[in-house]
Scaffold this motif. Structure first.
Motif, short mmCIF file in Angstrom:
data_model
loop_
_atom_site.label_atom_id
_atom_site.label_comp_id
_atom_site.label_asym_id
_atom_site.label_seq_id
_atom_site.Cartn_x
_atom_site.Cartn_y
_atom_site.Cartn_z
N SER A 1 -88.33 -7.06 2.93
CA SER A 1 -88.85 -5.63 3.80
C SER A 1 -90.00 -5.39 3.77
O SER A 1 -91.20 -4.43 4.81
CB SER A 1 -88.09 -4.77 2.85
OG SER A 1 -86.73 -5.14 3.40
N ASP A 2 -90.72 -5.13 2.39
CA ASP A 2 -92.52 -4.61 2.49
C ASP A 2 -93.19 -5.61 3.20
O ASP A 2 -94.15 -4.89 3.86
CB ASP A 2 -93.34 -5.05 1.13
CG ASP A 2 -92.47 -4.31 0.07
OD1 ASP A 2 -92.15 -2.96 0.35
OD2 ASP A 2 -91.80 -4.29 -1.29
N LEU A 3 -92.90 -6.80 3.50
CA LEU A 3 -94.05 -7.88 4.38
C LEU A 3 -93.21 -7.10 5.90
O LEU A 3 -94.50 -6.65 6.83
CB LEU A 3 -93.10 -9.28 4.20
CG LEU A 3 -94.29 -10.30 4.65
CD1 LEU A 3 -95.41 -10.27 4.31
CD2 LEU A 3 -93.45 -12.01 4.98
N GLY A 4 -91.93 -7.01 6.27
CA GLY A 4 -91.91 -6.50 7.77
C GLY A 4 -92.40 -5.02 8.39
O GLY A 4 -93.34 -4.86 8.63
N LEU A 5 -92.58 -4.07 7.08
CA LEU A 5 -93.65 -3.43 6.86
C LEU A 5 -95.17 -2.81 7.42
O LEU A 5 -95.39 -2.49 8.05
CB LEU A 5 -93.27 -1.81 5.67
CG LEU A 5 -91.52 -1.09 5.65
CD1 LEU A 5 -91.70 0.18 4.83
CD2 LEU A 5 -91.99 -0.01 6.69
N ALA B 1 -78.46 -5.60 5.68
CA ALA B 1 -79.24 -5.84 7.62
C ALA B 1 -79.13 -5.40 8.56
O ALA B 1 -79.47 -4.68 9.01
CB ALA B 1 -80.22 -7.42 6.84
N VAL B 2 -77.78 -6.33 7.95
CA VAL B 2 -77.03 -6.07 9.87
C VAL B 2 -77.00 -4.15 10.12
O VAL B 2 -77.47 -3.42 10.94
CB VAL B 2 -75.92 -6.07 10.55
CG1 VAL B 2 -75.51 -5.83 11.24
CG2 VAL B 2 -75.94 -7.44 10.29
N LYS B 3 -76.71 -2.97 9.19
CA LYS B 3 -76.16 -2.24 9.05
C LYS B 3 -77.94 -0.98 9.73
O LYS B 3 -77.74 -0.01 10.49
CB LYS B 3 -76.17 -1.33 8.26
CG LYS B 3 -75.98 -0.12 7.26
CD LYS B 3 -77.09 0.56 6.49
CE LYS B 3 -76.76 1.98 6.18
NZ LYS B 3 -77.76 1.96 5.43
N SER B 4 -79.43 -1.56 8.51
CA SER B 4 -79.80 -1.45 9.33
C SER B 4 -80.51 -1.43 10.68
O SER B 4 -81.11 -0.41 11.35
CB SER B 4 -81.01 -1.69 7.75
OG SER B 4 -81.10 -1.89 6.27
N ILE B 5 -80.47 -2.85 11.02
CA ILE B 5 -80.75 -2.85 12.48
C ILE B 5 -79.99 -1.84 13.19
O ILE B 5 -80.57 -1.32 14.74
CB ILE B 5 -80.91 -4.65 12.31
CG1 ILE B 5 -81.91 -4.92 11.67
CG2 ILE B 5 -80.83 -4.94 14.20
CD1 ILE B 5 -81.09 -6.43 12.34
N SER B 6 -78.68 -1.98 13.12
CA SER B 6 -78.04 -1.20 14.30
C SER B 6 -78.03 0.96 14.00
O SER B 6 -78.42 0.81 14.73
CB SER B 6 -76.51 -1.48 13.40
OG SER B 6 -75.51 -2.73 13.68
N LEU B 7 -78.44 0.44 12.89
CA LEU B 7 -78.67 2.10 12.52
C LEU B 7 -80.25 2.13 13.30
O LEU B 7 -79.75 3.72 13.95
CB LEU B 7 -78.85 2.50 11.27
CG LEU B 7 -79.43 3.81 10.60
CD1 LEU B 7 -78.35 4.76 10.98
CD2 LEU B 7 -79.81 4.26 9.56
N HIS C 1 -89.45 1.79 11.13
CA HIS C 1 -88.17 2.48 10.96
C HIS C 1 -87.04 1.46 10.28
O HIS C 1 -86.36 1.78 9.31
CB HIS C 1 -87.39 3.34 12.21
CG HIS C 1 -88.37 4.29 12.43
ND1 HIS C 1 -88.30 5.65 11.32
CD2 HIS C 1 -89.01 4.86 13.24
CE1 HIS C 1 -89.76 7.01 12.31
NE2 HIS C 1 -89.53 6.13 13.57
N THR C 2 -86.79 -0.23 11.29
CA THR C 2 -85.70 -0.63 10.66
C THR C 2 -86.66 -1.75 9.20
O THR C 2 -85.54 -1.56 8.27
CB THR C 2 -85.50 -2.16 11.70
OG1 THR C 2 -85.04 -1.44 12.94
CG2 THR C 2 -84.75 -3.06 11.99
#
Length: 313
Positions: free
Chosen positions: A71-75, A151-157, A107-108
């Protein structure tokens, strides 16, 4: 650019900002910013590498740590292009499509990090409350399934964000208030009805606050268990296992809560303070988390030292 309502021109390019009033010094500011990104990316890649390659680190706690590092790498990667363009080349323009894509990823990964911090707080509670059954409750398969679900919940949100921004018309203002695109920042520039964005944005913000509330409840339960331990030394030993996670929670949520409070209660505060706090939100957690966990985790620290010692030998 398309024309609507006969006289208004729809904006297709937004403009980001660096640090207001410090534009001549942006080149110098780019040096620490580049170093922070480099350390953050290398640090999180190192964490992911050791957890993947070392069999001794294939445990629930380290699987959750790998999710946090991801998640940190993605940010870091999500905000890297615009931050470097602004501070290195003073290039502030960004197309609407690129802006919507960036805010989706920021945001994801923020939602993912919030979810991972919640999972890790539950992990700490289980480890302290029922240490004998810890490995049977949190099996590898169960950990992976929980990670995928969140992860799916975060992407869907976050998935609707670019689409509900795409439907808006932007015809007057084009200057954003950060060095990267955020949903709440972009929607304020719209000259068409943005009520859907406001309502859905509030819903997403409430889910993040719900994560923080659940983390707080987890630590209240942990404290209850710790207070039941007879020896002072035993209490400190148990609490010491939570220090890294508490640091991660604080450096993630404090900037968010501070920024929200400034927007709500201190609207006349200097824009420089808002920009710096917003930049801290994306720069500091990916930078500090791998350092804190490497220092506090004896297993990871030993593996890193072993690797460097072998190379020198």
């Amino acid at each position: 650019m398309s024309v609507f309502n006969a006289s208004q021109v729809e904006i297709s390019t937004f403009f980001l900002i660096g640090i207001p009033g410090m534009e001549p010094a942006h080149t110098w500011v780019s040096v620490p910013v580049c170093l922070m990104y480099l350390v953050a990316i290398l640090g999180n890649c190192t964490i992911l590498f050791f957890i993947k390659t070392e069999a001794s680190l294939h445990e629930p706690m380290y699987y959750f740590l790998s999710m946090l590092a991801f998640s940190d790498l993605g940010l870091s990667i999500s905000s890297l292009p615009t931050m470097l363009r602004i501070f290195l080349f003073n290039a502030t323009g960004i197309s609407s499509d690129a802006c919507f894509a960036q805010e989706f990823f920021i945001h994801t990964f923020s939602a993912m990090e919030s979810s991972v911090l919640l999972i890790m707080s539950v992990d700490r509670f289980i480890a302290i409350y029922n240490p004998l059954r810890y490995t049977t409750i949190l099996t590898s398969d169960r950990v992976i399934k929980v990670g995928l679900i969140f992860a799916v919940k975060s992407i869907s949100l976050i998935f609707p964000f670019p689409f509900i921004l795409k439907r808006l018309k932007f015809c007057k203002k084009s200057l954003l208030s950060h060095s990267y695109c955020l949903h709440q920042d972009v929607m304020k520039l719209a000259c068409s009805d943005n009520r859907v964005n406001i309502i859905y944005g509030l819903f997403v913000a409430l889910t993040a606050m719900l994560d923080f509330l659940c983390i707080s409840v987890s630590y209240l339960l942990i404290l209850k268990v710790v207070m039941g331990i007879a020896s002072h030394k035993g209490r400190l030993k148990v609490l010491n296992t939570c220090v890294s996670h508490i640091c991660a929670v604080l450096i993630f949520y404090v900037p968010i809560i501070t920024l929200a409070a400034l927007h709500r209660f201190a609207k006349n505060v200097s824009p420089v303070i808002r920009v710096i706090i917003a930049d801290i939100f994306l720069l500091i957690p990916p930078l500090i988390n791998p350092i804190v966990y490497s220092v506090k985790s004896q297993e990871i620290r030993h593996r890193i030292f072993e690797k460097f010692c072998k190379k020198r030998a």
